[in-house]
Design a protein around this motif. Structure first.
Motif, PDB file in Angstrom:
ATOM      1  N   LEU A 121      65.274  27.790  56.223  1.00  0.00           N
ATOM      2  CA  LEU A 121      64.674  28.755  55.356  1.00  0.00           C
ATOM      3  C   LEU A 121      65.474  29.997  55.477  1.00  0.00           C
ATOM      4  O   LEU A 121      65.196  30.957  54.480  1.00  0.00           O
ATOM      5  CB  LEU A 121      63.375  29.026  56.181  1.00  0.00           C
ATOM      6  CG  LEU A 121      62.223  27.935  56.069  1.00  0.00           C
ATOM      7  CD1 LEU A 121      60.897  28.325  57.049  1.00  0.00           C
ATOM      8  CD2 LEU A 121      61.639  27.543  54.578  1.00  0.00           C
ATOM      9  N   ALA A 122      66.330  30.333  56.210  1.00  0.00           N
ATOM     10  CA  ALA A 122      66.932  31.583  56.413  1.00  0.00           C
ATOM     11  C   ALA A 122      68.208  31.575  55.815  1.00  0.00           C
ATOM     12  O   ALA A 122      68.472  32.490  55.091  1.00  0.00           O
ATOM     13  CB  ALA A 122      67.233  31.957  57.871  1.00  0.00           C
ATOM     14  N   ARG A 123      69.097  30.362  55.812  1.00  0.00           N
ATOM     15  CA  ARG A 123      70.532  30.482  55.422  1.00  0.00           C
ATOM     16  C   ARG A 123      70.679  29.518  54.442  1.00  0.00           C
ATOM     17  O   ARG A 123      71.620  29.703  53.435  1.00  0.00           O
ATOM     18  CB  ARG A 123      71.132  30.203  56.423  1.00  0.00           C
ATOM     19  CG  ARG A 123      71.059  30.809  57.658  1.00  0.00           C
ATOM     20  CD  ARG A 123      70.997  32.351  57.892  1.00  0.00           C
ATOM     21  NE  ARG A 123      72.368  32.976  57.275  1.00  0.00           N
ATOM     22  CZ  ARG A 123      72.615  34.142  57.142  1.00  0.00           C
ATOM     23  NH1 ARG A 123      71.723  34.912  57.757  1.00  0.00           N
ATOM     24  NH2 ARG A 123      73.821  34.670  56.826  1.00  0.00           N
ATOM     25  N   LEU A 124      69.875  28.396  54.109  1.00  0.00           N
ATOM     26  CA  LEU A 124      70.292  27.558  52.920  1.00  0.00           C
ATOM     27  C   LEU A 124      69.580  27.886  51.885  1.00  0.00           C
ATOM     28  O   LEU A 124      68.409  28.482  51.814  1.00  0.00           O
ATOM     29  CB  LEU A 124      69.887  26.149  53.369  1.00  0.00           C
ATOM     30  CG  LEU A 124      70.432  25.391  54.736  1.00  0.00           C
ATOM     31  CD1 LEU A 124      70.012  24.247  54.951  1.00  0.00           C
ATOM     32  CD2 LEU A 124      72.158  25.522  54.692  1.00  0.00           C
ATOM     33  N   LYS A 125      70.081  27.570  50.628  1.00  0.00           N
ATOM     34  CA  LYS A 125      69.543  28.003  49.325  1.00  0.00           C
ATOM     35  C   LYS A 125      68.950  26.588  48.573  1.00  0.00           C
ATOM     36  O   LYS A 125      69.698  25.893  48.434  1.00  0.00           O
ATOM     37  CB  LYS A 125      70.660  28.712  48.477  1.00  0.00           C
ATOM     38  CG  LYS A 125      71.093  30.079  48.971  1.00  0.00           C
ATOM     39  CD  LYS A 125      72.088  30.863  48.098  1.00  0.00           C
ATOM     40  CE  LYS A 125      72.531  32.146  48.576  1.00  0.00           C
ATOM     41  NZ  LYS A 125      73.385  32.895  47.720  1.00  0.00           N
ATOM     42  N   PHE A 126      67.525  26.733  48.318  1.00  0.00           N
ATOM     43  CA  PHE A 126      67.168  25.601  47.619  1.00  0.00           C
ATOM     44  C   PHE A 126      65.877  26.169  47.077  1.00  0.00           C
ATOM     45  O   PHE A 126      65.192  27.101  47.180  1.00  0.00           O
ATOM     46  CB  PHE A 126      66.616  24.478  48.780  1.00  0.00           C
ATOM     47  CG  PHE A 126      65.965  24.839  49.866  1.00  0.00           C
ATOM     48  CD1 PHE A 126      64.332  24.824  49.608  1.00  0.00           C
ATOM     49  CD2 PHE A 126      66.295  25.213  50.900  1.00  0.00           C
ATOM     50  CE1 PHE A 126      63.575  25.106  50.740  1.00  0.00           C
ATOM     51  CE2 PHE A 126      65.440  25.735  51.915  1.00  0.00           C
ATOM     52  CZ  PHE A 126      64.276  25.349  51.969  1.00  0.00           C
ATOM     53  N   ARG A 127      65.212  25.308  46.016  1.00  0.00           N
ATOM     54  CA  ARG A 127      64.212  25.721  45.039  1.00  0.00           C
ATOM     55  C   ARG A 127      62.905  25.502  46.135  1.00  0.00           C
ATOM     56  O   ARG A 127      62.674  24.505  46.719  1.00  0.00           O
ATOM     57  CB  ARG A 127      64.107  24.903  43.913  1.00  0.00           C
ATOM     58  CG  ARG A 127      62.713  25.045  43.269  1.00  0.00           C
ATOM     59  CD  ARG A 127      62.706  24.278  41.849  1.00  0.00           C
ATOM     60  NE  ARG A 127      64.021  24.580  40.897  1.00  0.00           N
ATOM     61  CZ  ARG A 127      64.333  23.802  40.078  1.00  0.00           C
ATOM     62  NH1 ARG A 127      63.275  22.969  39.574  1.00  0.00           N
ATOM     63  NH2 ARG A 127      65.558  24.058  39.350  1.00  0.00           N
ATOM     64  N   ALA A 166      65.376  35.334  63.364  1.00  0.00           N
ATOM     65  CA  ALA A 166      66.548  35.397  64.037  1.00  0.00           C
ATOM     66  C   ALA A 166      67.942  34.815  63.400  1.00  0.00           C
ATOM     67  O   ALA A 166      68.880  35.690  63.501  1.00  0.00           O
ATOM     68  CB  ALA A 166      66.625  34.523  65.392  1.00  0.00           C
ATOM     69  N   PHE A 167      67.853  33.719  62.775  1.00  0.00           N
ATOM     70  CA  PHE A 167      68.861  33.334  61.904  1.00  0.00           C
ATOM     71  C   PHE A 167      69.009  34.457  60.586  1.00  0.00           C
ATOM     72  O   PHE A 167      70.402  34.509  60.408  1.00  0.00           O
ATOM     73  CB  PHE A 167      68.431  32.104  61.391  1.00  0.00           C
ATOM     74  CG  PHE A 167      68.744  31.007  62.402  1.00  0.00           C
ATOM     75  CD1 PHE A 167      69.717  30.926  62.980  1.00  0.00           C
ATOM     76  CD2 PHE A 167      67.703  29.974  62.530  1.00  0.00           C
ATOM     77  CE1 PHE A 167      69.909  29.826  63.865  1.00  0.00           C
ATOM     78  CE2 PHE A 167      67.737  29.063  63.442  1.00  0.00           C
ATOM     79  CZ  PHE A 167      68.873  28.908  64.218  1.00  0.00           C
ATOM     80  N   LEU A 168      68.213  35.175  60.132  1.00  0.00           N
ATOM     81  CA  LEU A 168      68.364  36.210  59.208  1.00  0.00           C
ATOM     82  C   LEU A 168      69.191  37.243  59.763  1.00  0.00           C
ATOM     83  O   LEU A 168      69.800  37.788  58.777  1.00  0.00           O
ATOM     84  CB  LEU A 168      67.067  36.620  58.441  1.00  0.00           C
ATOM     85  CG  LEU A 168      66.507  35.525  57.526  1.00  0.00           C
ATOM     86  CD1 LEU A 168      64.943  36.421  57.322  1.00  0.00           C
ATOM     87  CD2 LEU A 168      67.035  35.326  56.359  1.00  0.00           C
ATOM     88  N   GLN A 180      77.701  22.091  60.700  1.00  0.00           N
ATOM     89  CA  GLN A 180      78.912  22.727  61.612  1.00  0.00           C
ATOM     90  C   GLN A 180      78.136  24.084  61.790  1.00  0.00           C
ATOM     91  O   GLN A 180      78.401  24.765  62.845  1.00  0.00           O
ATOM     92  CB  GLN A 180      79.964  22.389  60.795  1.00  0.00           C
ATOM     93  CG  GLN A 180      80.524  21.206  61.185  1.00  0.00           C
ATOM     94  CD  GLN A 180      81.931  20.648  60.662  1.00  0.00           C
ATOM     95  OE1 GLN A 180      82.194  21.446  59.485  1.00  0.00           O
ATOM     96  NE2 GLN A 180      82.647  19.843  61.059  1.00  0.00           N
ATOM     97  N   ARG A 181      77.999  24.871  60.522  1.00  0.00           N
ATOM     98  CA  ARG A 181      77.501  26.059  60.610  1.00  0.00           C
ATOM     99  C   ARG A 181      76.136  26.500  61.396  1.00  0.00           C
ATOM    100  O   ARG A 181      76.364  27.352  62.267  1.00  0.00           O
ATOM    101  CB  ARG A 181      77.357  26.440  59.248  1.00  0.00           C
ATOM    102  CG  ARG A 181      78.548  26.494  58.451  1.00  0.00           C
ATOM    103  CD  ARG A 181      78.238  27.589  57.074  1.00  0.00           C
ATOM    104  NE  ARG A 181      77.395  27.052  56.419  1.00  0.00           N
ATOM    105  CZ  ARG A 181      77.101  26.092  55.276  1.00  0.00           C
ATOM    106  NH1 ARG A 181      78.151  25.511  55.247  1.00  0.00           N
ATOM    107  NH2 ARG A 181      76.032  26.005  54.770  1.00  0.00           N
ATOM    108  N   PHE A 182      75.444  25.478  61.437  1.00  0.00           N
ATOM    109  CA  PHE A 182      74.259  25.475  62.296  1.00  0.00           C
ATOM    110  C   PHE A 182      74.623  25.157  63.652  1.00  0.00           C
ATOM    111  O   PHE A 182      73.994  26.017  64.580  1.00  0.00           O
ATOM    112  CB  PHE A 182      73.123  24.329  61.815  1.00  0.00           C
ATOM    113  CG  PHE A 182      72.052  24.128  62.658  1.00  0.00           C
ATOM    114  CD1 PHE A 182      71.190  25.075  62.776  1.00  0.00           C
ATOM    115  CD2 PHE A 182      71.640  23.080  63.436  1.00  0.00           C
ATOM    116  CE1 PHE A 182      69.905  24.925  63.445  1.00  0.00           C
ATOM    117  CE2 PHE A 182      70.489  23.032  64.029  1.00  0.00           C
ATOM    118  CZ  PHE A 182      69.829  23.928  64.329  1.00  0.00           C
TER     119      PHE A 182
END
Length: 268
Positions: free
Chosen positions: A89-95, A152-154, A173-175
């Motif tokens: 929800l914070a870092r990935l972009k999806f519809r 927190a991820f934001l 890997q980023r996660f």
């Protein structure tokens, strides 16, 4: 004068917060000849035999192990599942990402009693009634924990993640290597909340469980109170057995807890 009033106010709050617990503890170690309804914080004949008496009459340690198993599994599932959902929800972009966040936030406002019957029917359909798995599932990923980790991820700088993308790191890997280490404090908060809510839960285990050997501690304490309705010393001893693990856990992790509260605070 102002400083004295402040300390007086703090002492009053401390007395209101700690006083009932101390009274309960002192009641649990009172001897059979002492009056449990008198607020005597120093028993005349202190004894710990009440704790042994509780274990002799009802399987309180079996109840405690059941609660420990349920709470431990909930801690693991919430830390992993809420972390993955929060990162998405914070870092990935999806519809539909914002809609999903709104749904998570809105679900917090729904009282558990409103979905209790539906949850029971689902568990019955899956054949999970009267099982500890059925107790675990509804709280395995809490919406509040997802939102705490999302915020927190934001707080993670976008430049750091962009640099990882340039270096060829994929989303997993980023996660695992970048995002998770930066929210350790919030993970501690999630773990504490998950353990506390699972350990203290009464209504759902009461509905889904019918076998006494699978009862959690909260249900067992209600059974204890019904059994020893005339002996409040044993009821107090059972209550202390239930509360003590939460106190010890918080004392051990309080530094990380307060750091994580600020780290994952919901920003308006």
């Amino acid at each position: 004068m102002k400083l004295a009033l402040r300390y007086l106010g703090l002492l009053s709050v401390l007395a209101i917060s700690i006083g009932p617990f101390l009274w309960q503890f002192m009641t649990s170690i009172k001897g059979p000849g002492e009056d449990v309804f008198v607020p005597d914080f120093i028993p005349d004949d202190p004894t710990f035999s009440n704790y042994a008496a509780v274990a002799d009459v009802v399987p309180v340690w079996t109840f405690a192990l059941n609660s420990l198993g349920v709470a431990s599994v909930n801690v693991v599932t919430n830390c992993l599942g809420a972390a993955m959902a929060g990162y998405a929800l914070a870092r990935l972009k999806f519809r539909g990402r914002r809609l999903a966040a709104v749904i998570f936030a809105s679900s917090i406002l729904v009282p558990f009693e409103a979905i209790l019957i539906s949850l029971f029917l689902v568990m019955r359909g899956l054949g999970l009634t009267n099982t500890l798995t059925g107790v675990v599932l509804p709280g395995s990923i809490a919406a509040l924990n997802v939102l705490l980790l999302r915020n927190a991820f934001l707080a993670l700088p976008a430049e750091v993640e962009e640099a990882a993308i340039i270096d060829g790191a994929n989303a997993w890997q980023r996660f695992t290597r970048l995002a998770l280490p930066s929210v350790k404090g919030t993970l501690v908060v999630v773990a504490l909340f998950s353990f506390m809510f699972s350990w203290d839960d009464f209504l759902w285990p009461l509905v889904v469980l019918s076998d006494q050997e699978k009862y959690t501690l909260t249900i067992g304490l209600a059974y204890l109170q019904g059994t020893f309705v005339q002996n409040q010393r044993l009821v107090a001893a059972g209550t202390i057995i239930a509360v003590l693990p939460l106190i010890l856990l918080f004392l051990l992790l309080q530094k990380h807890f307060f750091r994580g509260v600020g780290e994952g605070a919901i920003k308006g």
